[in-house]
Structures are given as structure tokens and as C-alpha cells.
Motif scaffolding. Sequence first.
Motif, PDB file in Angstrom:
ATOM      1  N   GLY A  53       0.792  -1.225   0.000  1.00 40.53           N
ATOM      2  CA  GLY A  53       0.000   0.000   0.000  1.00 40.53           C
ATOM      3  C   GLY A  53       0.821   1.270   0.000  1.00 40.53           C
ATOM      4  N   GLN A  54       2.100   1.188  -0.443  1.00 39.23           N
ATOM      5  CA  GLN A  54       3.010   2.316  -0.320  1.00 39.23           C
ATOM      6  C   GLN A  54       3.438   2.867  -1.679  1.00 39.23           C
ATOM      7  N   LEU A 152      -5.417   0.752  -1.180  1.00 40.04           N
ATOM      8  CA  LEU A 152      -5.310   1.980  -1.968  1.00 40.04           C
ATOM      9  C   LEU A 152      -6.685   2.583  -2.243  1.00 40.04           C
ATOM     10  N   ILE A 153      -7.709   1.740  -2.368  1.00 43.20           N
ATOM     11  CA  ILE A 153      -9.083   2.247  -2.472  1.00 43.20           C
ATOM     12  C   ILE A 153      -9.449   2.993  -1.197  1.00 43.20           C
ATOM     13  N   ARG A 165       0.278   3.387  -9.084  1.00 49.89           N
ATOM     14  CA  ARG A 165       0.981   3.149  -7.817  1.00 49.89           C
ATOM     15  C   ARG A 165       1.476   1.717  -7.710  1.00 49.89           C
ATOM     16  N   ALA A 166       0.639   0.758  -8.161  1.00 55.58           N
ATOM     17  CA  ALA A 166       0.973  -0.657  -8.012  1.00 55.58           C
ATOM     18  C   ALA A 166       1.676  -1.233  -9.240  1.00 55.58           C
ATOM     19  N   THR A 169      -1.851  -2.965 -14.803  1.00 54.58           N
ATOM     20  CA  THR A 169      -2.786  -2.349 -15.736  1.00 54.58           C
ATOM     21  C   THR A 169      -4.103  -2.023 -15.028  1.00 54.58           C
ATOM     22  N   THR A 170      -4.864  -1.095 -15.624  1.00 55.62           N
ATOM     23  CA  THR A 170      -6.177  -0.763 -15.067  1.00 55.62           C
ATOM     24  C   THR A 170      -7.097  -1.978 -15.084  1.00 55.62           C
ATOM     25  N   ASN A 171      -6.999  -2.794 -16.137  1.00 58.29           N
ATOM     26  CA  ASN A 171      -7.820  -4.009 -16.203  1.00 58.29           C
ATOM     27  C   ASN A 171      -7.474  -4.968 -15.069  1.00 58.29           C
ATOM     28  N   SER A 172      -6.190  -5.052 -14.722  1.00 58.79           N
ATOM     29  CA  SER A 172      -5.790  -5.906 -13.602  1.00 58.79           C
ATOM     30  C   SER A 172      -6.374  -5.384 -12.297  1.00 58.79           C
ATOM     31  N   VAL A 173      -6.353  -4.057 -12.138  1.00 56.39           N
ATOM     32  CA  VAL A 173      -6.934  -3.454 -10.936  1.00 56.39           C
ATOM     33  C   VAL A 173      -8.411  -3.812 -10.833  1.00 56.39           C
TER      34      VAL A 173
END
Length: 223
Positions: A53-54, A152-153, A165-166, A169-173
Motif C-alpha cells: 500500500g506504499q 489503496l481504495i 501506484r501498483a 494495468t487498469t484491467n488488472s486493478v
Amino acid sequence: MTRPLRLAIVDDYPVVVAGVASFLAEERIHVVETGTALPVLSDVDIVLYDTFGQVQGRDLNLADFVRHSGAKVVIYSWNLKPDLIDEAMAGGASGYLSKVLTGPVILGALERIMAGEAVILVGDHETSVGGAGDWPGRSVGLSPREAEVLALIARGLSNREIAERAFVTTNSVKSYIRSAYRKIGVERRTQAVIWALANGFLTDSSRTIDPALHQRPQASPKA
């Protein structure tokens, strides 16, 4: 090395810090200080920066952790993208270790780093399952990646910001969000935030220093 390594563990989540400290307790390592992403106060050999989360990558200022000491900073993560590792090492990290490594392997890597080597050990490339230590939500079946996205949410980041941050990809998120929501029994982002804050995802600003280890032992006089 003949004496135990003196270690500080840095992360904003108490359960993460406690999990890492417990995991390393059986090794020849003294965890002197634990706490948030603030400069370390104690006289330690290594600052172990847990990335849960960093901030990661180019935005990470490693010098902030060791402003007044000669401690080496080692990144401890399940995010093993080569460009991210390169950025961390170029930014001053002395090592980058995967969370899938065993305690004895981590100890050996830290001792090599203390001897002057730059050590990168990525271990198993599957970074969303398993992992040492602990993380919020593990008890309900969240994987490290799902827990990190949920953290992070809870910090108010958008899907795009989480992806940046992580380093995914956005799809992975979106995929991690769907699976995490299913496991914690929520359907909306606001519900997820409420659940997260009630289940160990609240960051902490405290710092703990072991009084028994705060003072570095004096070297034994030579015969």
C-alpha cells in the motif's frame, strides 16, 4: 557476520509490520524499530521497506528513511517488475527482495548486502499468491494483491491511480477489485472503504522501538 543484524521495518499498516517481524523472528535478526514511512531513529544496519500500500518506483525517496545514519535500505515486495526494481536500485536501494523468499534466504541476502553487495532476489514470479508475513484481509482470503488494491481504495485512489501506484494495468486493478469485493461481501466502493477501515486497513502513525535493543551492543574487546 557474527552478530545479529539490526533491522527497522517500515510500513504504514501495523499488521504488515507485525507479520514481517514475526516471520523474521526465528532468524539471526533483531527487529529494533518498526513504524510508518518516517525517518528511522534507531541505530540499525538495514531499513526494510515493505511496499504494501506504499509509494513505489520513481516517487520513492529512500534517503528520507536514513537521513542521519549509514543504514542500507532494502525493498521487500511482491511487485517484481524489472523496471520497478531498476528504479529502486537506481534510487539508492541496496537490495530488492521478493516476499516469496524464505527466512533463511532473506537472512543470507541481508548479510550479503551488509558485506557490500547489491542483491536482487525475485524468487517465484507468481506475486499474487502466498507471500511471507501478513497483510490486512488475509483472514478472509484476500491475496496480497487484492489486499493492496483495497488498501489503496481506502486511501481514496482511483483505479487509474492504483494502477500507477501498483505498477499494474487498469484491467488488472478491476479484476482484483471484483475478486476482493466478492470475498468481503460488498458491491460498491463506499461499502469496500467502510469494510476496509473496520478490518485492519486503517494506517497508523505510531513508531515502536524495542528498549532492549535500542542501544547497539558494544563490540567485545580483543584478547
